[in-house]
Design an enzyme around this catalytic site. Structure first.
Site, PDB file in Angstrom:
ATOM      1  N   LYS A 226       0.866  -1.175   0.000  1.00 49.60           N
ATOM      2  CA  LYS A 226       0.000   0.000   0.000  1.00 49.60           C
ATOM      3  C   LYS A 226       0.909   1.233   0.000  1.00 49.60           C
ATOM      4  CE  LYS A 226      -3.952   0.162   2.230  1.00 49.60           C
ATOM      5  NZ  LYS A 226      -5.069   0.118   1.278  1.00 49.60           N
TER       6      LYS A 226
HETATM    7  C1  LIG Z   1      -6.262  -1.269  -4.110  1.00 45.55           C
HETATM    8  C2  LIG Z   1      -6.935  -1.967  -2.982  1.00 45.55           C
HETATM    9  N1  LIG Z   1      -7.427  -3.191  -3.172  1.00 45.55           N
HETATM   10  C3  LIG Z   1      -8.039  -3.848  -2.183  1.00 45.55           C
HETATM   11  C4  LIG Z   1      -8.202  -3.300  -0.922  1.00 45.55           C
HETATM   12  C5  LIG Z   1      -8.881  -4.076   0.149  1.00 45.55           C
HETATM   13  O1  LIG Z   1      -7.935  -4.479   1.122  1.00 45.55           O
HETATM   14  P1  LIG Z   1      -8.332  -4.682   2.633  1.00 45.55           P
HETATM   15  O2  LIG Z   1      -9.465  -5.623   2.646  1.00 45.55           O
HETATM   16  O3  LIG Z   1      -7.114  -5.265   3.248  1.00 45.55           O
HETATM   17  O4  LIG Z   1      -8.694  -3.366   3.182  1.00 45.55           O
HETATM   18  C6  LIG Z   1      -7.708  -2.023  -0.683  1.00 45.55           C
HETATM   19  C7  LIG Z   1      -7.868  -1.386   0.633  1.00 45.55           C
HETATM   20  O5  LIG Z   1      -7.012  -1.466   1.446  1.00 45.55           O
HETATM   21  C8  LIG Z   1      -7.040  -1.343  -1.725  1.00 45.55           C
HETATM   22  O6  LIG Z   1      -6.547  -0.112  -1.523  1.00 45.55           O
END
Ligand SMILES: Cc1ncc(COP(=O)(O)O)c(C=O)c1O
Length: 322
Positions: free
Chosen positions: A159
């Site tokens: 991230k």
């Molecule tokens: C690009 C992206 N995909 C998927 C997710 C979903 O991830 P998570 O369930 O860990 O929040 C997120 C959010 O964090 C994201 O930014």
């Protein structure tokens, strides 16, 4: 959306919200050199509890490693403690939690080695990320004209703040077109993920989701796969094509901010009956039970904040208090 809180944790201290500022010349701001997490804390019968804190903290540290940071000022356990402390100090029963590790104190020559990593943690109240109606009605999405990042252009398991320019391009376009969310295809042309959510399709009772080679390893995604398999659904990780979305019985998206939301329309085509389908509803219900301490998986996934415990008050907050 009000993002106010009492304190933001910055490098070991709880700082008053209004004083939690950075200098204009912080390299992270100019080059997108930071990594972050999105975590949620929920009200339960045993008080506030953070959902999958360990997994989120580990992903934060992994993101920093992927970005190339060799040394971090805090360990995963220390960051997890700081997160608990920030939630407790701000007194929210429910909140969104945003830790950020960012490059500061150097790095203008475009290497992380010339600066140092600093850490901040904010919390705020953030309900209904995709709008109030989304939970029951589902949302409308389109396939973005922007492609999701190639895993060797930017690192899709991390991230990284700079990665989110891609999300901002896509989401801005979709919202200006009147949709609620954008679906991004991966560089091969298969369905990747949304701007902040992973995606699932249901057809003939079987659940399919893209494998993680080109997307974020979503923690909500992993949780829903577990809940679905616990409940006896078949879940496959396989490529999904754009037209497989159109002919699915159900499509849903999930993420920490969005939670679990049906897509009722994709590219002006109704999905199934155009309403939230039974599998999505089942998983949404189970997910809500899990995050509120009412599911067999809750014990493993929730980290309860003992608000009654005397947490050591950090120096600056203590000074401000009295
Ligand atoms: C690009 C992206 N995909 C998927 C997710 C979903 O991830 P998570 O369930 O860990 O929040 C997120 C959010 O964090 C994201 O930014």
């Amino acid at each position: 959306m009000g993002m106010e809180s009492k304190y933001i944790w910055m490098d070991g201290e709880l700082v008053d919200f209004g004083k939690a500022t950075l200098h204009f010349l912080t390299p992270a701001l100019h080059y997108g050199v930071g990594v972050f997490e999105g975590i949620r804390c929920y009200t339960t019968e045993r008080g506030p509890a953070i959902f999958r804190l360990k997994e989120h903290t580990e992903r934060l540290i992994d993101s920093a490693k992927i970005l190339g940071f060799r040394e971090l000022p805090y360990s995963a356990a220390e960051i997890a403690d700081a997160i608990r402390q920030t939630v407790a100090a701000n007194g929210f029963d429910e909140c969104y939690i945003r830790p950020l590790i960012y490059l500061t104190g150097g790095g203008w020559n475009l290497t992380v080695d010339a600066g140092r990593a600093a850490v901040g943690i904010a919390v705020w109240q953030w309900d209904n990320y995709l709008g109030e109606e989304a939970l029951e009605r589902g949302i409308r999405a389109n396939v973005a004209s922007f492609t999701r990042l190639h895993p060797n252009v930017s690192m899709t398991k991390a991230k990284i703040t700079g990665n989110y320019a891609n999300s901002v391009l896509a989401k801005t376009e979709s919202m200006r077109l009147g949709f609620d969310e954008a679906i991004l295809l991966d560089p091969q042309g298969y369905v990747g993920e949304c701007t902040g959510e992973n995606i699932f399709v249901v057809r003939d009772g079987k659940i399919t989701t893209p494998d993680t080679s080109a997307i974020l390893e979503g923690i909500t995604r992993a949780s829903l796969i577990t809940l679905a398999r616990d409940a006896g659904y078949e879940v496959i990780e396989a490529p999904v094509s754009r037209d497989q979305l159109y002919i699915a019985d159900e499509v849903f998206v999930c993420g920490t901010a969005a939670e679990c939301i049906a897509l009722r329309e994709v590219d002006f085509r109704l999905i199934g009956s155009g309403k939230m389908g039974p599998v999505t509803r089942d998983l949404q219900t189970q997910f809500h039970a899990a995050i509120r301490g009412k599911h067999a998986r809750s014990a493993e996934w929730l980290d309860y904040i003992n608000t009654g415990a005397e947490l050591p008050l950090p120096v600056r907050a203590a000074a401000d208090a009295g």
